[in-house]
Motif scaffolding. Structure first.
Motif, short mmCIF file in Angstrom:
data_model
loop_
_atom_site.label_atom_id
_atom_site.label_comp_id
_atom_site.label_asym_id
_atom_site.label_seq_id
_atom_site.Cartn_x
_atom_site.Cartn_y
_atom_site.Cartn_z
N ALA A 117 35.92 1.59 25.42
CA ALA A 117 35.29 2.20 24.24
C ALA A 117 33.77 2.30 24.41
O ALA A 117 33.18 3.34 24.10
CB ALA A 117 35.64 1.40 22.98
N VAL A 118 33.16 1.25 24.93
CA VAL A 118 31.71 1.28 25.14
C VAL A 118 31.34 2.33 26.19
O VAL A 118 30.37 3.07 26.03
CB VAL A 118 31.18 -0.12 25.55
N ILE A 119 32.14 2.41 27.25
CA ILE A 119 31.88 3.42 28.27
C ILE A 119 32.03 4.82 27.69
O ILE A 119 31.24 5.72 27.99
CB ILE A 119 32.80 3.20 29.50
N ALA A 120 33.04 5.02 26.84
CA ALA A 120 33.22 6.33 26.20
C ALA A 120 32.01 6.69 25.33
O ALA A 120 31.53 7.83 25.37
CB ALA A 120 34.50 6.34 25.37
N VAL A 121 31.52 5.72 24.56
CA VAL A 121 30.35 5.97 23.72
C VAL A 121 29.13 6.29 24.59
O VAL A 121 28.37 7.21 24.29
CB VAL A 121 30.07 4.76 22.79
N CYS A 122 28.96 5.54 25.68
CA CYS A 122 27.84 5.82 26.59
C CYS A 122 28.00 7.18 27.25
O CYS A 122 27.02 7.90 27.46
CB CYS A 122 27.73 4.73 27.65
N GLY A 123 29.23 7.54 27.57
CA GLY A 123 29.49 8.87 28.14
C GLY A 123 29.12 9.97 27.17
O GLY A 123 28.51 10.99 27.55
N LEU A 124 29.45 9.79 25.89
CA LEU A 124 29.06 10.76 24.87
C LEU A 124 27.54 10.80 24.73
O LEU A 124 26.96 11.87 24.54
CB LEU A 124 29.70 10.40 23.52
N SER A 125 26.93 9.64 24.86
CA SER A 125 25.48 9.57 24.78
C SER A 125 24.84 10.35 25.93
O SER A 125 23.84 11.05 25.75
CB SER A 125 25.04 8.11 24.80
N ILE A 126 25.43 10.22 27.12
CA ILE A 126 24.92 10.97 28.27
C ILE A 126 25.10 12.47 28.04
O ILE A 126 24.20 13.27 28.30
CB ILE A 126 25.63 10.52 29.57
N ALA A 127 26.26 12.85 27.52
CA ALA A 127 26.51 14.27 27.23
C ALA A 127 25.50 14.79 26.20
O ALA A 127 24.97 15.91 26.34
CB ALA A 127 27.93 14.46 26.73
N ASN A 128 25.22 13.98 25.18
CA ASN A 128 24.23 14.37 24.17
C ASN A 128 22.83 14.48 24.77
O ASN A 128 22.04 15.33 24.36
CB ASN A 128 24.21 13.38 23.01
N ALA A 129 22.53 13.62 25.74
CA ALA A 129 21.22 13.67 26.37
C ALA A 129 21.00 15.01 27.07
O ALA A 129 19.91 15.56 27.06
CB ALA A 129 21.07 12.52 27.37
N LEU B 287 19.37 4.33 30.09
CA LEU B 287 20.01 3.22 29.38
C LEU B 287 21.53 3.38 29.31
O LEU B 287 22.27 2.40 29.46
CB LEU B 287 19.42 3.06 27.98
N SER B 288 22.00 4.58 29.11
CA SER B 288 23.44 4.82 29.05
C SER B 288 24.10 4.54 30.39
O SER B 288 25.14 3.86 30.46
CB SER B 288 23.73 6.26 28.61
N ILE B 289 23.51 5.03 31.45
CA ILE B 289 24.09 4.82 32.78
C ILE B 289 24.02 3.33 33.16
O ILE B 289 24.99 2.78 33.69
CB ILE B 289 23.38 5.71 33.83
N LEU B 290 22.92 2.67 32.87
CA LEU B 290 22.80 1.24 33.17
C LEU B 290 23.83 0.41 32.40
O LEU B 290 24.41 -0.53 32.94
CB LEU B 290 21.39 0.73 32.88
N THR B 291 24.05 0.75 31.14
CA THR B 291 25.05 0.04 30.34
C THR B 291 26.43 0.16 30.97
O THR B 291 27.16 -0.83 31.10
CB THR B 291 25.08 0.58 28.90
N ILE B 292 26.78 1.36 31.38
CA ILE B 292 28.09 1.56 32.02
C ILE B 292 28.18 0.76 33.31
O ILE B 292 29.17 0.06 33.54
CB ILE B 292 28.32 3.07 32.30
N LEU B 293 27.17 0.83 34.15
CA LEU B 293 27.20 0.12 35.43
C LEU B 293 27.29 -1.40 35.25
O LEU B 293 28.05 -2.06 35.95
CB LEU B 293 25.98 0.49 36.27
#
Length: 171
Positions: free
Chosen positions: A21-33, A50-56
């Motif tokens: 779920a967190v990765i999905a939210v970060c993925g949406l955040s990357i798409a929004n960026a 920040l989104s990519i670092l959170t996922i990694l």
């Protein structure tokens, strides 16, 4: 010479669900960026980084965090990777008692992981479940190492309990 070895990982289904779920939210955040019109802004790069670092970091912790326990004639060896870069050794001569017990992870230690107890002289390294190897040291400190192999841990500790008692009688 008997040896107990156990490796545990954070592989619970509910933890994987949270990380997904967190990765999905970060993925949406990357798409929004990428929808930001001016991609040269600081806001865009901070958002993306920040989104990519959170996922990694989440994927790294989920894949590589593990608790390794080994009990042999020397003592108890443990490592909680990646927080302990090398295995630590608890020698039988420093141990007063060592038993397998049921515990309450949230009530006693505030959850699972690399935990300190609510008293300053106790701590726990646990990954899942509610069974652990309770170690009490001569200096009064206590450490609990989580285990999923309760019966096997009891057998090996019974084997080495004579060594603990012999060490304690020498004092």
């Amino acid at each position: 010479m008997r040896v107990f070895k156990e490796t545990q990982r954070f592989d619970q289904w509910w933890l994987r669900l949270i990380v997904t779920a967190v990765i999905a939210v970060c993925g949406l955040s990357i798409a929004n960026a990428f929808e930001i019109k001016d991609k040269d802004t600081v806001q865009f790069w901070i958002h993306l980084t920040l989104s990519i670092l959170t996922i990694l970091v989440l994927v790294y912790l989920l894949l590589f965090t593990k608790l390794e326990t080994k009990i042999d004639e020397i003592g108890i060896h443990y490592a909680f990777w990646p927080f302990n870069l090398k295995s630590r050794l608890l020698r039988w001569r420093d141990i007063v008692s060592c038993t397998v017990r049921k515990y309450r992870p949230i009530a006693e230690y505030g959850g699972w992981g690399y935990r300190t107890g609510f008293t300053k002289n106790s701590g726990a390294l646990n990954v899942k479940g509610n069974t652990g190897i309770q170690i009490e040291f001569k200096n009064g400190k206590k450490l609990l190492l989580g285990t999923q192999k309760e019966a096997e841990a009891r057998r090996i500790l019974t084997t080495y309990s004579e060594k603990i008692n012999r060490q304690n009688n020498l004092i």
